[in-house]
Design an enzyme around this catalytic site. Structure first.
Site, PDB file in Angstrom:
ATOM      1  N   ASN A 100       0.848  -1.188   0.000  1.00  0.00           N
ATOM      2  CA  ASN A 100       0.000   0.000   0.000  1.00  0.00           C
ATOM      3  C   ASN A 100       0.887   1.243   0.000  1.00  0.00           C
ATOM      4  OD1 ASN A 100      -2.658  -0.885   0.009  1.00  0.00           O
ATOM      5  ND2 ASN A 100      -2.755  -1.065   2.249  1.00  0.00           N
ATOM      6  N   ALA A 126      -5.845 -11.495   2.140  1.00  0.00           N
ATOM      7  CA  ALA A 126      -5.483 -12.746   2.823  1.00  0.00           C
ATOM      8  C   ALA A 126      -5.328 -12.478   4.299  1.00  0.00           C
ATOM      9  CB  ALA A 126      -4.170 -13.277   2.252  1.00  0.00           C
ATOM     10  N   LYS A 182      -5.109   4.119  -6.237  1.00  0.00           N
ATOM     11  CA  LYS A 182      -5.302   3.255  -5.063  1.00  0.00           C
ATOM     12  C   LYS A 182      -4.975   4.036  -3.791  1.00  0.00           C
ATOM     13  CE  LYS A 182      -4.948  -1.301  -3.201  1.00  0.00           C
ATOM     14  NZ  LYS A 182      -4.624  -1.064  -1.875  1.00  0.00           N
ATOM     15  N   ASN A 186      -7.070   4.605  -0.322  1.00  0.00           N
ATOM     16  CA  ASN A 186      -6.514   4.244   0.984  1.00  0.00           C
ATOM     17  C   ASN A 186      -6.388   5.463   1.901  1.00  0.00           C
ATOM     18  OD1 ASN A 186      -4.454   1.876  -0.682  1.00  0.00           O
ATOM     19  ND2 ASN A 186      -6.050   1.363   0.767  1.00  0.00           N
ATOM     20  N   ASN A 190      -8.646   4.098   4.900  1.00  0.00           N
ATOM     21  CA  ASN A 190      -7.825   3.495   5.957  1.00  0.00           C
ATOM     22  C   ASN A 190      -7.817   4.321   7.248  1.00  0.00           C
ATOM     23  OD1 ASN A 190      -7.434   1.897   3.726  1.00  0.00           O
ATOM     24  ND2 ASN A 190      -5.316   1.435   4.192  1.00  0.00           N
ATOM     25  N   SER A 252      -6.838  -2.365   6.349  1.00  0.00           N
ATOM     26  CA  SER A 252      -5.556  -2.824   6.909  1.00  0.00           C
ATOM     27  C   SER A 252      -5.083  -1.894   8.028  1.00  0.00           C
ATOM     28  CB  SER A 252      -4.506  -2.917   5.805  1.00  0.00           C
ATOM     29  OG  SER A 252      -4.394  -1.690   5.140  1.00  0.00           O
ATOM     30  N   GLU A 264       0.758   2.176   7.849  1.00  0.00           N
ATOM     31  CA  GLU A 264       1.437   2.661   6.638  1.00  0.00           C
ATOM     32  C   GLU A 264       1.075   4.134   6.346  1.00  0.00           C
ATOM     33  OE1 GLU A 264       2.022  -1.021   3.704  1.00  0.00           O
ATOM     34  OE2 GLU A 264      -0.032  -0.866   4.396  1.00  0.00           O
TER      35      GLU A 264
HETATM   36  O1  KPL Z   1      -6.547  -1.615   0.485  1.00  0.00           O
HETATM   37  C1  KPL Z   1      -7.344  -1.551   1.398  1.00  0.00           C
HETATM   38  C2  KPL Z   1      -6.789  -1.662   2.767  1.00  0.00           C
HETATM   39  O2  KPL Z   1      -7.512  -1.984   3.697  1.00  0.00           O
HETATM   40  O3  KPL Z   1      -5.582  -1.441   2.903  1.00  0.00           O
HETATM   41  C3  KPL Z   1      -8.800  -1.309   1.132  1.00  0.00           C
HETATM   42  C4  KPL Z   1      -8.985  -1.160  -0.359  1.00  0.00           C
HETATM   43  C5  KPL Z   1      -9.254  -0.066   1.819  1.00  0.00           C
HETATM   44  C6  KPL Z   1      -9.657  -2.474   1.513  1.00  0.00           C
HETATM   45  O4  KPL Z   1      -9.826  -2.614   2.871  1.00  0.00           O
END
Ligand code: KPL
Length: 301
Positions: A100, A126, A182, A186, A190, A252, A264
């Protein structure tokens, strides 16, 4: 093609088991004590009726013969992971970064100035349920492309490999744009889910719409300055789409805070703050989120 996979975190373990299932020639490179004897690592997949796999741990000799090394670690672990193996890598070994956020490729480029470097993102998910058990909790797609030293002669092989591991994989001329898109998602989902202790889907509630709009507006301004003209509305659209698709997941960053791990944030909202500074722009909402997440981390770090 000899493939090395760094670490046995959730995505690393998933990749290792996928490689074994696909019959690829793959070695695991544990992040901590690396066994220089001919050790093995056992992994099992709970989503595949506890099917188990035994994978070789890379020897120094194998490290020097790798065609590709995949680094599916947290963004802040990338530099150390590369430092640990760099003495053995040859300049033609392709390095695939899968994390990420944005930023680690710059230091990897300094450490490995001649190696081809690929950036990749995936929507596969996962979960490690024990030290040796991993479960695939969501499938999706993977996107990849060159970040440095493109090596066109191996591009098809790399794409084929990623298509065996996390299919479907699309190759992009400008993977930085894919990574920025992306990152824009996030940078909202997040920290907001982590700080408010909610699942991703909760962000579809009207209660969050103003915060999301301000964050997307500031992200759009920074992306425009970087040469990627994208509207606030388009970024809001990506956020809503992902929040809906992953409504039942905890992000995450939520999981990192819940388990008292480093997040992160420095490579997600921190990237936006750094780029904003470089372009003399203000991103107060992103800055507030960075400060708030750092404050939470300081309680246990
Ligand atoms: O990439 C993600 C993360 O949690 O880091 C998302 C896309 C927000 C999915 O939970």
């Amino acid at each position: 093609m000899l493939i090395g996979i760094v670490g046995t975190g959730a995505i690393g373990s998933l990749l290792a088991t996928q490689a074994a299932l696909a019959g690829l020639n793959c070695v695991v490179i544990p992040r901590r004590e690396r066994n220089n004897t001919n050790g093995h690592i056992a992994l099992s997949r709970s989503d595949l009726a506890a099917q188990s796999f035994t994978l070789p741990i890379a020897t120094n000799n194998q490290l020097s013969r790798l065609d590709v090394v995949i680094v599916p670690t947290k963004a802040y672990q990338v530099e150390q992971a590369i430092c640990d193996i760099n003495a053995h890598l040859r300049p033609h070994t392709a390095i695939v970064l899968l994390h990420n956020g944005i930023g680690p490729h710059e230091v990897v480029q300094q450490l490995c100035p001649d190696n081809p470097i690929v950036g990749a993102t995936t929507s596969y998910a996962a979960l490690k349920t024990s030290a040796q058990t991993v479960t695939m909790t969501g499938s999706g797609q993977t996107d990849a492309g060159w970040l440095a030293n493109p090596q066109l002669t191996i591009q098809d092989k790399l794409l084929q490999m990623l298509n065996s591991l996390l299919p479907p994989c699309n190759w992009h001329q400008d993977v930085l744009w894919i990574m920025l898109k992306k990152l824009s998602v996030n940078a909202v989902i997040n920290p907001l889910t982590a700080l408010n202790n909610v699942k991703n889907g909760a962000l579809c509630d009207a209660h969050y719409s103003q915060s999301i709009q301000h964050l997307c507006e500031q992200t759009s301004n920074v992306f425009n300055a970087l040469g990627y003209p994208v509207s606030t509305a388009a970024l809001q659209g990506y956020v809503t789409e992902v929040a809906q698709l992953t409504a039942n997941n905890y992000s995450s960053m939520h999981q990192d805070l819940a388990h008292k791990r480093r997040t992160e944030i420095d490579f997600i909202n921190g990237f936006i703050v750094r780029e904003a500074k470089r372009h003399r722009m203000a991103v107060p909402d992103h800055q507030k989120l960075v400060t708030a997440i750092h404050r939470q981390e300081s309680h246990y770090r």
